[in-house]
Scaffold this motif. Sequence first.
Motif, PDB file in Angstrom:
ATOM      1  N   THR A   1      30.015 -19.205 -11.631  1.00  0.00           N
ATOM      2  CA  THR A   1      28.859 -18.851 -12.198  1.00  0.00           C
ATOM      3  C   THR A   1      28.849 -17.464 -13.024  1.00  0.00           C
ATOM      4  O   THR A   1      29.784 -16.830 -12.923  1.00  0.00           O
ATOM      5  N   LYS A   2      27.617 -17.341 -13.852  1.00  0.00           N
ATOM      6  CA  LYS A   2      27.865 -16.129 -14.481  1.00  0.00           C
ATOM      7  C   LYS A   2      27.835 -14.829 -13.932  1.00  0.00           C
ATOM      8  O   LYS A   2      26.925 -14.564 -12.812  1.00  0.00           O
ATOM      9  N   ASP A   3      28.564 -13.742 -14.417  1.00  0.00           N
ATOM     10  CA  ASP A   3      28.800 -12.776 -13.511  1.00  0.00           C
ATOM     11  C   ASP A   3      27.438 -11.824 -13.681  1.00  0.00           C
ATOM     12  O   ASP A   3      26.593 -12.141 -14.673  1.00  0.00           O
ATOM     13  N   TRP A   4      27.152 -11.031 -12.719  1.00  0.00           N
ATOM     14  CA  TRP A   4      26.099 -10.279 -12.726  1.00  0.00           C
ATOM     15  C   TRP A   4      25.551  -9.357 -14.030  1.00  0.00           C
ATOM     16  O   TRP A   4      24.772  -9.446 -14.757  1.00  0.00           O
ATOM     17  N   ASP A   5      26.733  -8.808 -14.416  1.00  0.00           N
ATOM     18  CA  ASP A   5      26.521  -7.906 -15.373  1.00  0.00           C
ATOM     19  C   ASP A   5      26.347  -8.777 -17.114  1.00  0.00           C
ATOM     20  O   ASP A   5      26.015  -8.208 -17.813  1.00  0.00           O
ATOM     21  N   GLU A   6      26.638 -10.095 -16.852  1.00  0.00           N
ATOM     22  CA  GLU A   6      26.383 -10.886 -18.060  1.00  0.00           C
ATOM     23  C   GLU A   6      25.164 -11.636 -18.076  1.00  0.00           C
ATOM     24  O   GLU A   6      24.629 -12.181 -19.156  1.00  0.00           O
ATOM     25  N   MET A   7      24.335 -11.284 -16.956  1.00  0.00           N
ATOM     26  CA  MET A   7      22.996 -11.923 -16.876  1.00  0.00           C
ATOM     27  C   MET A   7      21.984 -11.155 -17.768  1.00  0.00           C
ATOM     28  O   MET A   7      22.131  -9.872 -18.072  1.00  0.00           O
ATOM     29  N   SER A   8      21.108 -11.989 -18.156  1.00  0.00           N
ATOM     30  CA  SER A   8      19.601 -11.235 -18.922  1.00  0.00           C
ATOM     31  C   SER A   8      18.852 -10.558 -17.621  1.00  0.00           C
ATOM     32  O   SER A   8      19.063 -10.890 -16.417  1.00  0.00           O
ATOM     33  N   ALA A   9      18.008  -9.802 -18.127  1.00  0.00           N
ATOM     34  CA  ALA A   9      17.055  -9.008 -17.105  1.00  0.00           C
ATOM     35  C   ALA A   9      16.190 -10.085 -16.258  1.00  0.00           C
ATOM     36  O   ALA A   9      16.218 -10.111 -14.905  1.00  0.00           O
ATOM     37  N   GLU A  10      15.855 -11.345 -16.977  1.00  0.00           N
ATOM     38  CA  GLU A  10      15.309 -12.424 -16.426  1.00  0.00           C
ATOM     39  C   GLU A  10      15.996 -13.243 -15.287  1.00  0.00           C
ATOM     40  O   GLU A  10      15.695 -13.541 -14.156  1.00  0.00           O
ATOM     41  N   GLU A  11      17.203 -13.304 -15.813  1.00  0.00           N
ATOM     42  CA  GLU A  11      18.298 -14.006 -14.747  1.00  0.00           C
ATOM     43  C   GLU A  11      18.509 -13.288 -13.537  1.00  0.00           C
ATOM     44  O   GLU A  11      18.721 -13.586 -12.618  1.00  0.00           O
ATOM     45  N   LYS A  12      18.678 -11.877 -13.747  1.00  0.00           N
ATOM     46  CA  LYS A  12      18.827 -11.011 -12.507  1.00  0.00           C
ATOM     47  C   LYS A  12      17.765 -11.091 -11.836  1.00  0.00           C
ATOM     48  O   LYS A  12      18.072 -11.110 -10.393  1.00  0.00           O
ATOM     49  N   ALA A  13      16.482 -10.922 -12.258  1.00  0.00           N
ATOM     50  CA  ALA A  13      15.474 -10.986 -11.277  1.00  0.00           C
ATOM     51  C   ALA A  13      15.290 -12.488 -10.850  1.00  0.00           C
ATOM     52  O   ALA A  13      14.852 -12.408  -9.279  1.00  0.00           O
ATOM     53  N   TRP A  14      15.599 -13.349 -11.191  1.00  0.00           N
ATOM     54  CA  TRP A  14      15.536 -14.691 -10.423  1.00  0.00           C
ATOM     55  C   TRP A  14      16.272 -14.805  -9.478  1.00  0.00           C
ATOM     56  O   TRP A  14      16.161 -15.357  -8.174  1.00  0.00           O
ATOM     57  N   SER A  15      17.844 -14.333  -9.884  1.00  0.00           N
ATOM     58  CA  SER A  15      18.976 -14.630  -8.673  1.00  0.00           C
ATOM     59  C   SER A  15      18.370 -13.563  -7.577  1.00  0.00           C
ATOM     60  O   SER A  15      18.828 -13.893  -6.390  1.00  0.00           O
ATOM     61  N   ALA A  16      17.846 -12.264  -7.964  1.00  0.00           N
ATOM     62  CA  ALA A  16      17.852 -11.479  -6.819  1.00  0.00           C
ATOM     63  C   ALA A  16      16.584 -11.969  -5.884  1.00  0.00           C
ATOM     64  O   ALA A  16      16.666 -11.803  -4.711  1.00  0.00           O
ATOM     65  N   LYS A  17      15.646 -12.644  -6.697  1.00  0.00           N
ATOM     66  CA  LYS A  17      14.377 -13.132  -5.722  1.00  0.00           C
ATOM     67  C   LYS A  17      15.094 -14.307  -4.991  1.00  0.00           C
ATOM     68  O   LYS A  17      14.474 -14.464  -3.570  1.00  0.00           O
ATOM     69  N   THR A  18      16.073 -15.091  -5.246  1.00  0.00           N
ATOM     70  CA  THR A  18      16.702 -15.972  -4.406  1.00  0.00           C
ATOM     71  C   THR A  18      17.265 -15.394  -3.045  1.00  0.00           C
ATOM     72  O   THR A  18      16.983 -15.794  -2.080  1.00  0.00           O
ATOM     73  N   MET A  19      17.887 -14.178  -3.280  1.00  0.00           N
ATOM     74  CA  MET A  19      18.560 -13.573  -1.968  1.00  0.00           C
ATOM     75  C   MET A  19      17.403 -12.945  -1.228  1.00  0.00           C
ATOM     76  O   MET A  19      17.448 -13.001   0.022  1.00  0.00           O
ATOM     77  N   GLU A  20      16.183 -12.592  -1.867  1.00  0.00           N
ATOM     78  CA  GLU A  20      15.126 -11.933  -1.097  1.00  0.00           C
ATOM     79  C   GLU A  20      14.386 -13.129  -0.255  1.00  0.00           C
ATOM     80  O   GLU A  20      14.001 -12.745   0.922  1.00  0.00           O
ATOM     81  N   VAL A  21      14.237 -14.296  -0.937  1.00  0.00           N
ATOM     82  CA  VAL A  21      13.979 -15.555  -0.004  1.00  0.00           C
ATOM     83  C   VAL A  21      14.941 -15.575   1.318  1.00  0.00           C
ATOM     84  O   VAL A  21      14.355 -15.746   2.343  1.00  0.00           O
TER      85      VAL A  21
END
Length: 545
Positions: free
Chosen positions: A277-297
């Motif tokens: 999968t795409k590395d964190w540093d390669e993600m857009s702000a929206e992609e980071k927010a979405w990914s972080a939210k999955t971990m919050e859940v």
Amino acid sequence: MATTKRPNFLLIVADDLGFSDVGAFGGEIQTPNLDHLAYAPSGVRMTNFHTASMCSPTRSMLLSGTDNHIAGLGQMEFWGRGRDPPVPWSGRPGYEGYLNFRVAALPEILQDAGYYTCMSGKWHLGLTKERTPHARGFDRSFALLPGGSSHYAYEPKKPDGTPVFAHWASLYYEDDQRVETKDFPKDFYSSDHFSKKLVDFLSERETNASVKEKPFFAFLPFTAPHWPLQAPESNIQKYKGKYDDGPDVLRDRRLKRQIELGLLPADVEAHPVISSTKDWDEMSAEEKAWSAKTMEVFAGMVDRMDENIGKVINKIKETGEWDNTFVIFMSDNGAEGAIVEAIPMTGDVIKKSINKHYNNDYENLGNRDSFIWYGPQWAQASTAPSRMHKGYVTEGGIRCPAIIHYPGFAETPNGHITDSFTTVMDILPTILDLAGIELPGPNFRGRQVVPVKGKSWIPHLLRKSPRVHDEDHVTGWELFFHQAIRKGKWKAVFIPKPKGPEKWQLYNMDKDMGEIHDLAEEEPEILDELIKYWLAYVAEFGVFL
């Protein structure tokens, strides 16, 4: 202990919980009830506890005390059922796809010995009435029979009325009767309901004088935190913003904390993260927010599970039997790092169905009509320092957290930590040993059964033995043709392509927990010895290769 009454048992299983997801194992998720068990003077944390690499094989080993290839789950049930043409292992003994009758199940043994047996949660050891928990020794049971389902019992239907995910249908049984989800309470949530039903079963015991005289065996196998990641909003909100730095920062933070807690040596070398999968540093702000939210859940799910464990503990304390109750908490395998849409044969179908029938907008993540997972990078933040995650026979897939609490053990301030090698097959003989019940067989309930392979932990937990298994003990693993064999500190691993090099690799587990430094060329004699043990394991347990 002063009492001569046989001990009660509370066995709790989390689903796809990673090694460091619990606070007492280095995590930031709030798990005060589990932490209290671990840090109590009679608490024990096991840092070298091993399972199978996936859920139902582990559960078959847990309840049989032997290898999954003997107990009926030589392969995951879904990968053998109804295939056309049939898979090569269909029809082989040990590959039935359910907990077979060549083994004496732990609840059967305890039931015959006079225990009141009850369970509430995930079964995953048989899908028909004659293979339910009720049929395998539980006096009272409420069970989800398949491997998982919506935590809110949300099931979108196709035009013909069949569920979108038929093999993940909400198939529930109470005792020997099917229970329809339409009859569930409107606020149904898996962890809440599982704990409530178990509390109800323990309450029933209190109201029946003849049953109350019996000690109890209570089994609480959660479906949390298995995907789809879903949790009540109040739990999710506790973790808002906590994962905005990404999985690598979380991984480093947890590793540091594990060292501080004495769970890992200071010089531990963690296996590098492997991900497509795409590395964190390669993600857009929206992609980071979405990914972080999955971990919050995900964190919210673990948080809620711990709350419900507390409710069961409180019920046992109310009955006055807490000081005579032996508690085991464990995960069934390593953290789930799979990208669900990439699963062979079914991944594309799953992705299209999710897009059509679920709402995975950012604001809706974690709600009843969302369907998400968090992927390999977050999973490896949890399994570190180990290599990979669920589905692999490397340590990331099979080294799991385990907590024991029992007032009868020697006391240590803030609990005891043991790094003795243990496996899930040891739990059955441990429980029987403490209960004073002989191991079953070869004749049990009118049928022939196989011997138990595990070994009791009790001498070790009583500090009478420095380890559970000696240096000559051999343990094997196989699932999806991923293979491993371990003797003492040496472990050989074979991972087929494209996931691995498709050759045997050799690791010194005392010096290389991360399985980083392959010693196959440096120690050919040791590797040859382990391969001979592997061949003996294949022959003894009927492994299909």
